[in-house]
Motif scaffolding. Structure first.
Motif, PDB file in Angstrom:
ATOM      1  N   LYS A 133      41.162 104.689  49.983  1.00 46.93           N
ATOM      2  CA  LYS A 133      41.876 104.665  51.270  1.00 46.93           C
ATOM      3  C   LYS A 133      41.827 105.993  52.024  1.00 46.93           C
ATOM      4  N   CYS A 161      44.571 105.813  44.881  1.00 47.89           N
ATOM      5  CA  CYS A 161      45.308 106.067  46.121  1.00 47.89           C
ATOM      6  C   CYS A 161      46.773 106.382  45.794  1.00 47.89           C
ATOM      7  N   HIS A 171      49.668 105.800  46.889  1.00 42.49           N
ATOM      8  CA  HIS A 171      50.608 105.010  47.675  1.00 42.49           C
ATOM      9  C   HIS A 171      51.566 104.293  46.722  1.00 42.49           C
ATOM     10  N   ARG A 205      52.408 100.412  47.212  1.00 43.21           N
ATOM     11  CA  ARG A 205      51.376  99.434  46.869  1.00 43.21           C
ATOM     12  C   ARG A 205      50.873  99.532  45.434  1.00 43.21           C
ATOM     13  N   ILE A 264      49.665 107.415  54.473  1.00 42.85           N
ATOM     14  CA  ILE A 264      50.145 107.382  53.096  1.00 42.85           C
ATOM     15  C   ILE A 264      50.625 108.774  52.700  1.00 42.85           C
ATOM     16  N   ARG A 315      56.817 104.302  56.723  1.00 46.64           N
ATOM     17  CA  ARG A 315      56.682 105.563  56.006  1.00 46.64           C
ATOM     18  C   ARG A 315      56.140 106.644  56.937  1.00 46.64           C
ATOM     19  N   GLU A 332      53.900  99.106  57.918  1.00 44.10           N
ATOM     20  CA  GLU A 332      53.089  98.091  57.247  1.00 44.10           C
ATOM     21  C   GLU A 332      53.720  96.720  57.405  1.00 44.10           C
TER      22      GLU A 332
END
Length: 462
Positions: free
Chosen positions: A148, A182, A184, A187, A233, A374, A383
């Motif tokens: 990402k 990633c 994040h 997720r 992120i 975020r 999101e």
């Protein structure tokens, strides 16, 4: 659908636009911006929009800044072009390099100028390869970025980028480019996993990746402080401290891609300062000139410069450069932009407005369509999800993010949708409190319209 205007039809028949479905675009046509002032842009019908993305994360000082305009005009009259090849130079490039060295958050030896973030990150890769050849480490060439990540679209920069849409059918990434996990938490954390535990796991996974590949083959780690086009992120607490320890353990050169985060976006001059890590090299672009003219910079330490000297002695030339690198007009505007950031305390003022921006962003997170809102400083990501409880995303073919962008335009707000139906926000740093409230009020109305639409179309159903 109404017919396209003459100007829109001319656009469709003459331009290839980045980051759009070119087939459907032939029917919808472009939103054509005619003029701009402050934090607002105006289309050809005279409609005013809050530019919620500062263009593309870049117009930090807003539109129509007369000092930047006059600086460009004066420099163009004095010296409209000069290059830096074969020992040529000029005052604006020298002064800009001096200013960048002065404000750098880590020791910087020299500055190399180019024209875009993609070129800057491409150059970082080449210089890292060059460095390890000079060090007698010809196998230590692999570069690690992250899933990402976004680092540009030239061949090497696109290989650093960790987004499928930038890879598919372009035959990238090239061999030797690796992508770590990633950061994040929303997720990718395991159920019940704290931010610090998640950060520890990512660091362990990075360590395992390097060991698996062979530390003598892995050269560098490249990262944005806050990942921008990947969906805004923000890394979990302690992430960079743990990642940097792994990089030091395996002798990895660390590059901070500050193309978006540099010059105050997170509330500090550079994003790495906000996130608490010390890279060895830095890539800059975008807000370097407040996007008034194209310019980018690669800031390098003595380690690389000494390698450039050694290789130049061996080869006879440093065979890298760009015609417009350090263009005198662009450099003069960048010098003036840095002066304005300091003189008018732009970054400090933006940092004082950040709590309001983040508070309104958190409030947006309560909307039924929003899984996570975020951000950090004056950057935010919203999101959109089909189910808040399970975090289930909408099917990509529904284009929910793109539809939300159009509803935002109806409300007089420009935002951007990136992969996974994330709406991104990155307004000019000069935005004031009233305008921040206005921005989020418009975004809320756009989300309400989007919710009505997905409900009518039954798009929330599995």
């Amino acid at each position: 659908m109404p017919p396209l205007s003459n100007l829109a039809a001319r656009d469709v028949e003459t331009l290839v636009h980045p980051y759009i479905n070119l087939a459907s675009f032939r029917e919808t046509g472009p939103l054509i911006i005619e003029r701009a002032e402050g934090v607002h842009v105006y289309d050809t019908d005279g409609r005013r929009y809050i530019e919620g993305m500062a263009g593309l994360w870049c117009t930090a000082l807003g539109y129509g800044n007369e000092e930047l305009v006059e600086t460009a005009a004066a420099q163009m009259r004095k010296l409209s072009f000069a290059h830096l090849f074969t020992g040529r130079s000029h005052d604006p490039a020298i002064e800009l390099a001096e200013r960048l060295k002065e404000i750098a958050p880590v020791p910087i030896s020299k500055v190399f100028f180019c024209n875009s973030g993609s070129e800057a990150n491409d150059t970082q890769v080449k210089l890292i390869w060059y460095l390890n050849n000079a060090r007698g480490l010809p196998r230590k060439k692999k570069i690690i970025s992250r899933v990402k990540a976004y680092h540009g679209v030239t061949i090497a920069a696109a290989s650093l980028t960790g987004l499928p849409a930038n890879h598919r059918d372009f035959d990238v990434p090239l061999p030797g480019f690796l992508h770590a996990g990633c950061p994040h938490h929303y997720r990718f954390a395991h159920d019940g996993e704290s931010e610090e535990a998640f950060a520890s796991r990512l660091a362990d996974e990075l360590d395992q990746l390097i060991v698996q590949e062979g530390p003598d083959t892995v050269a560098a780690f490249v990262a944005e402080p806050v990942m921008g086009a990947g969906g805004v992120i923000v890394p979990p607490r302690t992430y960079f401290q743990k990642i940097m320890a792994v990089c030091a353990k395996h002798d990895l050169f660390v590059v901070s891609d500050e193309v978006i985060c540099g010059f105050g976006r997170l509330g500090t001059m550079f994003g790495c300062e906000k996130l608490g890590f010390r890279p060895q090299a830095i890539s800059l672009a975008k807000a370097l000139s407040s996007a008034y003219l194209p310019i980018a910079a690669v800031m390098i330490p003595d380690l690389i410069y000494e390698a450039l000297l050694a290789e130049s002695k061996k080869i006879g030339v440093f065979g890298h450069g760009f015609t417009y690198g350090g263009h005198p007009v662009s450099a003069a505007v960048a010098v003036k932009a840095i002066e304005i950031y300091a003189r008018d305390r732009i970054i400090e003022k933006a940092a004082r407005r950040a709590p309001l921006f983040q508070a309104r962003l958190r409030l947006i997170g309560e909307h039924p369509l929003v899984g996570e809102a975020r951000g950090l400083g004056l950057i935010g990501g919203v999101e959109l999800v089909a189910d808040k409880k399970t975090k289930r995303s909408f099917a990509p073919q529904h284009g929910v993010g793109a539809r939300a962008v159009r509803f935002a335009e109806e409300e007089g707000l420009i935002v951007r949708a990136v992969g996974g139906d994330v709406l991104t926000l990155s307004p000019p740093l000069v935005i004031n409190a009233v305008q921040i409230e206005d921005l989020f009020n418009r975004l809320t109305r756009a989300l309400d319209k989007t919710l009505d639409w997905v409900t009518r179309e039954r798009l929330t159903q599995p």
